[in-house]
Structures are given as C-alpha cells and as structure tokens.
Design a protein around this motif. Structure first.
Motif, PDB file in Angstrom:
ATOM      1  N   GLY A 134     -71.312   9.282   6.687  1.00 45.04           N
ATOM      2  CA  GLY A 134     -71.750  10.016   5.515  1.00 45.04           C
ATOM      3  C   GLY A 134     -70.612  10.302   4.535  1.00 45.04           C
ATOM      4  N   GLU A 135     -70.896  11.180   3.606  1.00 43.52           N
ATOM      5  CA  GLU A 135     -69.899  11.520   2.586  1.00 43.52           C
ATOM      6  C   GLU A 135     -69.718  13.037   2.561  1.00 43.52           C
ATOM      7  OE1 GLU A 135     -67.666   9.974   0.292  1.00 43.52           O
ATOM      8  OE2 GLU A 135     -67.254  12.108   0.468  1.00 43.52           O
ATOM      9  N   PRO A 136     -68.566  13.526   3.039  1.00 43.10           N
ATOM     10  CA  PRO A 136     -68.366  14.989   3.069  1.00 43.10           C
ATOM     11  C   PRO A 136     -68.407  15.626   1.682  1.00 43.10           C
ATOM     12  CG  PRO A 136     -66.405  13.797   3.853  1.00 43.10           C
ATOM     13  CD  PRO A 136     -67.486  12.790   3.710  1.00 43.10           C
ATOM     14  N   LEU A 137     -68.003  14.888   0.645  1.00 40.06           N
ATOM     15  CA  LEU A 137     -67.982  15.489  -0.702  1.00 40.06           C
ATOM     16  C   LEU A 137     -69.388  15.751  -1.251  1.00 40.06           C
ATOM     17  CD1 LEU A 137     -65.137  13.376  -2.366  1.00 40.06           C
ATOM     18  CD2 LEU A 137     -64.953  15.654  -1.365  1.00 40.06           C
ATOM     19  N   LEU A 138     -70.395  15.225  -0.561  1.00 42.39           N
ATOM     20  CA  LEU A 138     -71.780  15.459  -1.002  1.00 42.39           C
ATOM     21  C   LEU A 138     -72.248  16.881  -0.663  1.00 42.39           C
ATOM     22  CD1 LEU A 138     -73.797  13.530  -2.382  1.00 42.39           C
ATOM     23  CD2 LEU A 138     -74.713  12.990  -0.125  1.00 42.39           C
ATOM     24  N   GLN A 139     -71.513  17.578   0.212  1.00 37.10           N
ATOM     25  CA  GLN A 139     -71.835  18.974   0.550  1.00 37.10           C
ATOM     26  C   GLN A 139     -70.589  19.817   0.260  1.00 37.10           C
ATOM     27  OE1 GLN A 139     -74.254  19.471   4.262  1.00 37.10           O
ATOM     28  NE2 GLN A 139     -73.883  17.292   4.565  1.00 37.10           N
ATOM     29  N   PRO A 140     -70.238  19.964  -1.027  1.00 35.07           N
ATOM     30  CA  PRO A 140     -68.926  20.521  -1.370  1.00 35.07           C
ATOM     31  C   PRO A 140     -68.719  21.973  -0.944  1.00 35.07           C
ATOM     32  CG  PRO A 140     -70.234  20.149  -3.365  1.00 35.07           C
ATOM     33  CD  PRO A 140     -70.986  19.541  -2.212  1.00 35.07           C
ATOM     34  N   ARG A 141     -69.763  22.799  -1.003  1.00 37.35           N
ATOM     35  CA  ARG A 141     -69.540  24.214  -0.641  1.00 37.35           C
ATOM     36  C   ARG A 141     -69.294  24.349   0.851  1.00 37.35           C
ATOM     37  NH1 ARG A 141     -73.942  26.132  -4.347  1.00 37.35           N
ATOM     38  NH2 ARG A 141     -75.105  26.507  -2.460  1.00 37.35           N
ATOM     39  N   THR A 161     -63.350   9.665   2.687  1.00 29.59           N
ATOM     40  CA  THR A 161     -64.323   9.667   1.594  1.00 29.59           C
ATOM     41  C   THR A 161     -64.498   8.310   0.924  1.00 29.59           C
ATOM     42  OG1 THR A 161     -64.855  10.707  -0.533  1.00 29.59           O
ATOM     43  CG2 THR A 161     -62.524  10.420  -0.045  1.00 29.59           C
ATOM     44  N   SER A 162     -65.696   8.122   0.367  1.00 28.25           N
ATOM     45  CA  SER A 162     -65.958   6.968  -0.499  1.00 28.25           C
ATOM     46  C   SER A 162     -65.443   7.239  -1.907  1.00 28.25           C
ATOM     47  CB  SER A 162     -67.470   6.716  -0.575  1.00 28.25           C
ATOM     48  OG  SER A 162     -68.089   7.792  -1.282  1.00 28.25           O
ATOM     49  N   GLY A 163     -65.149   8.490  -2.199  1.00 21.62           N
ATOM     50  CA  GLY A 163     -64.629   8.861  -3.519  1.00 21.62           C
ATOM     51  C   GLY A 163     -65.692   9.072  -4.576  1.00 21.62           C
ATOM     52  N   LEU A 164     -66.966   9.001  -4.186  1.00 18.83           N
ATOM     53  CA  LEU A 164     -68.015   9.168  -5.187  1.00 18.83           C
ATOM     54  C   LEU A 164     -68.486  10.627  -5.227  1.00 18.83           C
ATOM     55  CD1 LEU A 164     -69.641   7.615  -7.305  1.00 18.83           C
ATOM     56  CD2 LEU A 164     -71.477   7.436  -5.655  1.00 18.83           C
ATOM     57  N   ALA A 165     -67.920  11.352  -6.179  1.00 21.58           N
ATOM     58  CA  ALA A 165     -68.299  12.753  -6.431  1.00 21.58           C
ATOM     59  C   ALA A 165     -67.761  13.070  -7.821  1.00 21.58           C
ATOM     60  CB  ALA A 165     -67.646  13.670  -5.398  1.00 21.58           C
ATOM     61  N   THR A 166     -68.175  14.172  -8.395  1.00 25.32           N
ATOM     62  CA  THR A 166     -67.587  14.516  -9.691  1.00 25.32           C
ATOM     63  C   THR A 166     -66.129  14.911  -9.470  1.00 25.32           C
ATOM     64  OG1 THR A 166     -68.131  16.855  -9.501  1.00 25.32           O
ATOM     65  CG2 THR A 166     -69.806  15.424 -10.500  1.00 25.32           C
ATOM     66  N   GLU A 168     -64.732  17.386 -10.724  1.00 29.94           N
ATOM     67  CA  GLU A 168     -64.701  18.847 -10.551  1.00 29.94           C
ATOM     68  C   GLU A 168     -64.804  19.208  -9.067  1.00 29.94           C
ATOM     69  OE1 GLU A 168     -66.497  17.264 -12.919  1.00 29.94           O
ATOM     70  OE2 GLU A 168     -65.119  17.917 -14.504  1.00 29.94           O
ATOM     71  N   VAL A 169     -65.658  18.506  -8.344  1.00 28.76           N
ATOM     72  CA  VAL A 169     -65.787  18.767  -6.903  1.00 28.76           C
ATOM     73  C   VAL A 169     -64.475  18.447  -6.192  1.00 28.76           C
ATOM     74  CG1 VAL A 169     -66.822  17.843  -4.774  1.00 28.76           C
ATOM     75  CG2 VAL A 169     -68.293  18.563  -6.650  1.00 28.76           C
ATOM     76  N   ILE A 170     -63.933  17.277  -6.468  1.00 26.36           N
ATOM     77  CA  ILE A 170     -62.696  16.872  -5.768  1.00 26.36           C
ATOM     78  C   ILE A 170     -61.555  17.828  -6.120  1.00 26.36           C
ATOM     79  CG2 ILE A 170     -60.986  15.008  -5.536  1.00 26.36           C
ATOM     80  CD1 ILE A 170     -63.293  13.039  -6.117  1.00 26.36           C
ATOM     81  N   ASP A 171     -61.472  18.170  -7.390  1.00 26.23           N
ATOM     82  CA  ASP A 171     -60.382  19.046  -7.851  1.00 26.23           C
ATOM     83  C   ASP A 171     -60.491  20.437  -7.223  1.00 26.23           C
ATOM     84  OD1 ASP A 171     -58.104  19.397  -9.391  1.00 26.23           O
ATOM     85  OD2 ASP A 171     -59.228  20.329 -11.029  1.00 26.23           O
ATOM     86  N   SER A 172     -61.741  20.881  -6.961  1.00 31.66           N
ATOM     87  CA  SER A 172     -61.937  22.240  -6.443  1.00 31.66           C
ATOM     88  C   SER A 172     -61.471  22.378  -4.993  1.00 31.66           C
ATOM     89  CB  SER A 172     -63.416  22.639  -6.543  1.00 31.66           C
ATOM     90  OG  SER A 172     -64.176  21.883  -5.621  1.00 31.66           O
ATOM     91  N   LEU A 173     -61.397  21.257  -4.263  1.00 31.78           N
ATOM     92  CA  LEU A 173     -61.030  21.400  -2.847  1.00 31.78           C
ATOM     93  C   LEU A 173     -59.789  20.637  -2.437  1.00 31.78           C
ATOM     94  CD1 LEU A 173     -62.335  18.585  -1.744  1.00 31.78           C
ATOM     95  CD2 LEU A 173     -64.400  19.949  -1.516  1.00 31.78           C
ATOM     96  N   ARG A 174     -59.199  19.856  -3.347  1.00 27.51           N
ATOM     97  CA  ARG A 174     -58.105  18.969  -2.929  1.00 27.51           C
ATOM     98  C   ARG A 174     -56.879  19.725  -2.402  1.00 27.51           C
ATOM     99  NH1 ARG A 174     -54.218  18.813  -6.631  1.00 27.51           N
ATOM    100  NH2 ARG A 174     -54.766  19.643  -8.660  1.00 27.51           N
ATOM    101  N   ILE A 175     -56.659  20.960  -2.889  1.00 29.54           N
ATOM    102  CA  ILE A 175     -55.465  21.666  -2.415  1.00 29.54           C
ATOM    103  C   ILE A 175     -55.587  22.087  -0.940  1.00 29.54           C
ATOM    104  CG2 ILE A 175     -54.637  22.524  -4.658  1.00 29.54           C
ATOM    105  CD1 ILE A 175     -55.884  25.248  -3.870  1.00 29.54           C
ATOM    106  N   TYR A 176     -56.785  22.056  -0.396  1.00 28.00           N
ATOM    107  CA  TYR A 176     -56.974  22.398   1.025  1.00 28.00           C
ATOM    108  C   TYR A 176     -56.982  21.158   1.927  1.00 28.00           C
ATOM    109  CZ  TYR A 176     -58.390  26.778  -1.095  1.00 28.00           C
ATOM    110  OH  TYR A 176     -58.411  27.930  -1.826  1.00 28.00           O
ATOM    111  N   VAL A 177     -56.795  19.979   1.308  1.00 31.93           N
ATOM    112  CA  VAL A 177     -56.855  18.727   2.073  1.00 31.93           C
ATOM    113  C   VAL A 177     -55.440  18.188   2.258  1.00 31.93           C
ATOM    114  CG1 VAL A 177     -57.811  16.379   2.128  1.00 31.93           C
ATOM    115  CG2 VAL A 177     -59.122  18.232   1.052  1.00 31.93           C
ATOM    116  N   ASP A 178     -55.030  18.012   3.526  1.00 33.09           N
ATOM    117  CA  ASP A 178     -53.674  17.510   3.779  1.00 33.09           C
ATOM    118  C   ASP A 178     -53.585  16.007   3.576  1.00 33.09           C
ATOM    119  OD1 ASP A 178     -52.391  19.987   4.544  1.00 33.09           O
ATOM    120  OD2 ASP A 178     -53.738  19.958   6.267  1.00 33.09           O
TER     121      ASP A 178
END
Ligand code: SF4
Ligand code: SF4
Length: 300
Positions: A134-141, A161-166, A168-178
C-alpha cells in the motif's frame, strides 16, 4: 482518541525494509495499480477478501455464517464479490486459512504496542520501524501520529513510498522521517500511466522537492523485464537521479512472480504471467547502465 488507520499486516524482524532489524507496518490502500504489484490485496483503500481454493476443504462453514449469502459451494467455495460486504465472518470461521480479510482498522496505540515490543532488537541492530503498503502517505494523519509516537520513543523511521501524494502532505511529515525509500518506476509518462494507472509528474516533482529539502532518500527501481529495464528508461532514470542534490546512488530490485497466487485469491487476472524474474546477468547489465551515468548501484 487517537487516529485510526487501515493496515493489513505488521511484519516483525524484517531485514529488507531499511537499516538493521525492523518492524514493518503495511498500510491498506494505494493510488497506483502497478501490474507487477506484489501486494495486490493492499491496493483497495478498504478491506478486501482473499480466498485460496487450494486450502479449501469444502466444509461449508463459511457459507453458513455469511450474512449476505454470498458464498456458494460448487466444487470450490465461490464468493459473489458484488454481494460481499467484507464483514470478515467467513475468514474468522475458516479453520483452514482459505479465507482471509486484508485491511483492519487499527489505532495508533495498537500499532505502537506491537512496535515497542521489539525495541531491544532495534537498539542492537540500528533498526527501527518502516511504514510501507500500500501507500502510507494515503493516510497522512494516521502516519503522522505514528511517526510522532516513534520520535517520542527515539525509534528510527522509514517511509516506503510511491511518492504519489500532495507536496503539502509530504512536507507536513518529512521532518519525522529518518529515511524515505522512494520508488522510481519509469520516466516515460505514457508508459507510466499504462503500467501503473497514474501519471509520474507529481511523483517526479515530489522526489525533486524532497531531495532539495535535504531529506534522506534511497531511490529504488523495481526492474520489470520488458517494461522498464530497457536502456532508454534506465539512462533517463539515471540522469534524473544524478540531477537531484545529495543523491549519488540507487537500489535496483528484480521482479518476482511470487504474488501470482494472490491475484487468483482476489479473483483478479494476473497480467504479467508471461514474465520471468531477471537473472544475475540481466541485473548486472541494468546496474551497468545506471553506473554509466555516474551512480553507485546496489542490487537487492
Ligand atoms: S470455511 Fe474455509 S475450508 Fe470451509 S468451505 Fe469455506 S473456505 Fe473452504
Ligand atoms: S466477508 Fe462477510 S459478506 Fe463477504 S463472503 Fe465473507 S462472510 Fe460473506
């Protein structure tokens, strides 16, 4: 109450989903429909029923409990998928494991309680937690809450990730991703649409922005014979990767057909029946094409 999400599996002691020993949490739902997908049960963003006829002993227990009367015994336990409401009663009843429901609503606390059990393994191996699908970015919250919970426990995090998300979604969580494991399938947009069901434009833009933002990224190319392993695609992919700041390597993974039985269990046609897995020399040839543009290549 914390966020609920739909997941289909939690895999322990994983050694192929990032550094060290990891727990991988698989999210249900994906915006792509790659023809070679090895987790086709993860594509619908709702629960889905699998039926493996080779494990069925035709006991009829599933038909008895189905509130929709969707199951008929007729040499196999056939399911009328239009009537099925994916309640899961038949899967709970089937003692032979012929029926399985993929996709289960789960809380952040439930996931974290599984994840935290293996903390000593992460600490000893430099591992952590991988969110895949699946795609974790599809359930961003849901993903964001899990990432924050991992950060609170000082656990290393990977998002596959497949990288398919807005953005805004990626930017909102990228700082928590190592570390992002970012799939790059093919550069030609028409072929990308033909084989994955979606355009690659947003994906490529997101990868560029993520690299420019300084995130830690491993780019992975799944090598599908006759679909994306040609010289034109590999050279174009290599040149695109070389144009990204701070990225000098790529990982390639050979296609395998181990998921063919899952398509049958889902009542779907497997469109790549004719393909075989690339052998070592084919993998080496593909690696050579990427090395020619100056990339270090890891073969998985
Ligand atoms: S309960 Fe399982 S084994 Fe029995 S008929 Fe249904 S699918 Fe087959
Ligand atoms: S999931 Fe529920 S509705 Fe669907 S076939 Fe099984 S018992 Fe019937």
């Amino acid at each position: 109450m914390s966020e609920l999400g739909l997941i289909f599996d939690i895999k322990k002691y994983s050694i192929n989903d990032g550094p060290g020993i990891r727990t991988t949490v698989f999210f249900q739902g994906c915006p792509l429909t790659c023809q070679w997908c090895h987790n086709p049960e993860s594509q619908p963003n709702k629960p889905v029923l699998l039926y493996r006829a080779n494990r069925c002993v035709l006991c009829g227990a599933c038909a008895e409990v189905c509130p929709q009367h969707a199951i008929t015994l007729n040499g196999s336990a056939d399911t009328d998928r239009k009537s099925c409401k994916t309640c899961g009663s038949c899967a709970e009843t089937c003692y032979n494991g012929a029926r399985e429901l993929s996709g289960c609503e789960t809380s952040v606390e439930q996931v974290m309680s599984e994840v935290l059990r293996d903390t000593p393994f992460y600490e000893g191996s430099g591992g952590g937690v991988t969110f895949s699908g699946g795609e974790p970015l599809l359930q961003p919250r849901f993903l964001l809450e899990l990432l924050c919970a991992c950060r609170a426990h000082d656990l290393h995090t990977v998002v596959d990730t497949s990288g398919l998300a807005t953005w805004e979604v990626i930017d909102s969580l990228r700082i928590y991703v190592d570390l992002f494991l970012f799939d790059l399938k093919m550069m030609d947009d028409k072929r990308h649409i033909e084989y994955t069901g979606v355009s690659n434009q947003l994906i490529l833009n997101n990868l560029k922005k993520l690299a420019e933002a300084g995130s830690n990224i491993t780019i992975c190319i799944p090598l599908i014979p006759g679909i994306n392993d040609d010289g034109d695609n590999l050279r174009a992919s290599g040149e695109f990767i070389r144009s990204l700041p701070n990225i000098t390597s790529v990982e390639i993974m050979g296609y395998h057909d181990l998921a063919a039985a899952k398509y049958e269990a889902l009542g779907l046609a497997y469109q790549l029946k004719h393909l075989s897995a690339p052998d070592k020399s084919e993998m080496r040839r593909s690696a050579g094409l990427l090395e020619q543009v100056g990339l270090q290549v890891k073969i998985s």
